[in-house]
Design a protein around this motif. Structure first.
Motif, PDB file in Angstrom:
ATOM      1  N   GLU A  65      24.388  17.687 -12.386  1.00  0.00           N
ATOM      2  CA  GLU A  65      23.993  16.469 -11.687  1.00  0.00           C
ATOM      3  C   GLU A  65      22.805  15.800 -12.380  1.00  0.00           C
ATOM      4  O   GLU A  65      22.730  14.584 -12.464  1.00  0.00           O
ATOM      5  CB  GLU A  65      23.651  16.770 -10.229  1.00  0.00           C
ATOM      6  CG  GLU A  65      24.861  17.111  -9.372  1.00  0.00           C
ATOM      7  CD  GLU A  65      25.875  15.976  -9.282  1.00  0.00           C
ATOM      8  OE1 GLU A  65      25.476  14.795  -9.250  1.00  0.00           O
ATOM      9  OE2 GLU A  65      27.087  16.281  -9.257  1.00  0.00           O
ATOM     10  N   ASN A  68      23.991  14.062 -15.512  1.00  0.00           N
ATOM     11  CA  ASN A  68      24.980  13.000 -15.282  1.00  0.00           C
ATOM     12  C   ASN A  68      24.389  11.722 -15.872  1.00  0.00           C
ATOM     13  O   ASN A  68      23.267  11.349 -15.550  1.00  0.00           O
ATOM     14  CB  ASN A  68      25.234  12.857 -13.781  1.00  0.00           C
ATOM     15  CG  ASN A  68      26.234  11.772 -13.461  1.00  0.00           C
ATOM     16  OD1 ASN A  68      26.137  10.656 -13.941  1.00  0.00           O
ATOM     17  ND2 ASN A  68      27.178  12.110 -12.617  1.00  0.00           N
ATOM     18  N   THR A 155      30.391  15.291 -16.890  1.00  0.00           N
ATOM     19  CA  THR A 155      29.762  16.289 -16.031  1.00  0.00           C
ATOM     20  C   THR A 155      30.568  16.523 -14.750  1.00  0.00           C
ATOM     21  O   THR A 155      30.491  17.594 -14.167  1.00  0.00           O
ATOM     22  CB  THR A 155      28.327  15.878 -15.662  1.00  0.00           C
ATOM     23  OG1 THR A 155      28.340  14.583 -15.076  1.00  0.00           O
ATOM     24  CG2 THR A 155      27.427  15.897 -16.880  1.00  0.00           C
ATOM     25  N   ASN A 156      31.352  15.528 -14.338  1.00  0.00           N
ATOM     26  CA  ASN A 156      32.174  15.700 -13.126  1.00  0.00           C
ATOM     27  C   ASN A 156      33.243  16.771 -13.317  1.00  0.00           C
ATOM     28  O   ASN A 156      33.612  17.460 -12.368  1.00  0.00           O
ATOM     29  CB  ASN A 156      32.812  14.375 -12.709  1.00  0.00           C
ATOM     30  CG  ASN A 156      31.801  13.424 -12.103  1.00  0.00           C
ATOM     31  OD1 ASN A 156      30.611  13.711 -12.027  1.00  0.00           O
ATOM     32  ND2 ASN A 156      32.275  12.275 -11.672  1.00  0.00           N
TER      33      ASN A 156
END
Length: 170
Positions: A65, A68, A155-156
């Motif tokens: 996160e 991101n 990153t997801n």
């Protein structure tokens, strides 16, 4: 004399058979008891290690996160107008986050760790590519935000994999 030997064997044979049966029964109980103790110890060990593993997955989720691209660009603003300096600042921030969480690889699966590394590398490569086509730090920042408004950040993928791993643990 032979009668006495036969009589002695007649008394000794049932005692030997009874002793042998008792030995096998007790050894079976002991083996079962040892197996149960091993299972209890294994369950206890898993019970103690689960919070540590979950914490490692939480830290890696937080890492994903924090790197991101959209959240990173909003958190780390350019100091000047030099796009290369801003790219180095972003990459330094990513590396710092990574080094801070590097020890977590002890508690997560190798496959999960590889997904996180691949996600980090893909994101850095995208930042470099966008920086090459940018004129200034602000232009770079706008292009990255525009790029990631069109597609999902790398990153997801890592976050989704982390969630899948945690579901498997629980």
């Amino acid at each position: 004399m032979e009668d006495k030997i036969l009589e002695g064997l007649a008394y000794a044979l049932p005692a030997i058979v009874t002793g042998g049966v008792a030995y096998f029964i007790f050894s079976g109980f002991l083996k079962q008891g040892n197996s149960e103790k091993k299972l209890e110890l294994l369950a206890e060990k898993k019970k103690e290690s689960l919070p540590i593993k979950l914490q490692a997955y939480e830290r890696m989720l937080l890492f994903c996160e924090r790197i991101n691209p959209v959240k990173l660009l909003l958190r780390v603003k350019p100091i000047g107008d030099n796009k290369e300096a801003y790219l180095q600042l972003l990459m330094g921030n990513i590396d710092q986050e990574f080094e801070h969480n590097m020890v977590q690889q002890l508690y997560i699966t190798d496959e999960c760790w590889n997904v996180i590394i691949a996600s980090k590398s893909a994101m850095i490569n995208t930042l470099r590519l966008v920086a090459d086509t940018s004129d200034s730090a602000n232009d770079f920042r706008e292009k990255v935000l525009l790029e990631y408004s069109k597609k999902e950040p790398q990153t997801n993928t890592a976050v989704a994999f982390l969630k899948k791993e945690v579901r498997r643990l629980l």
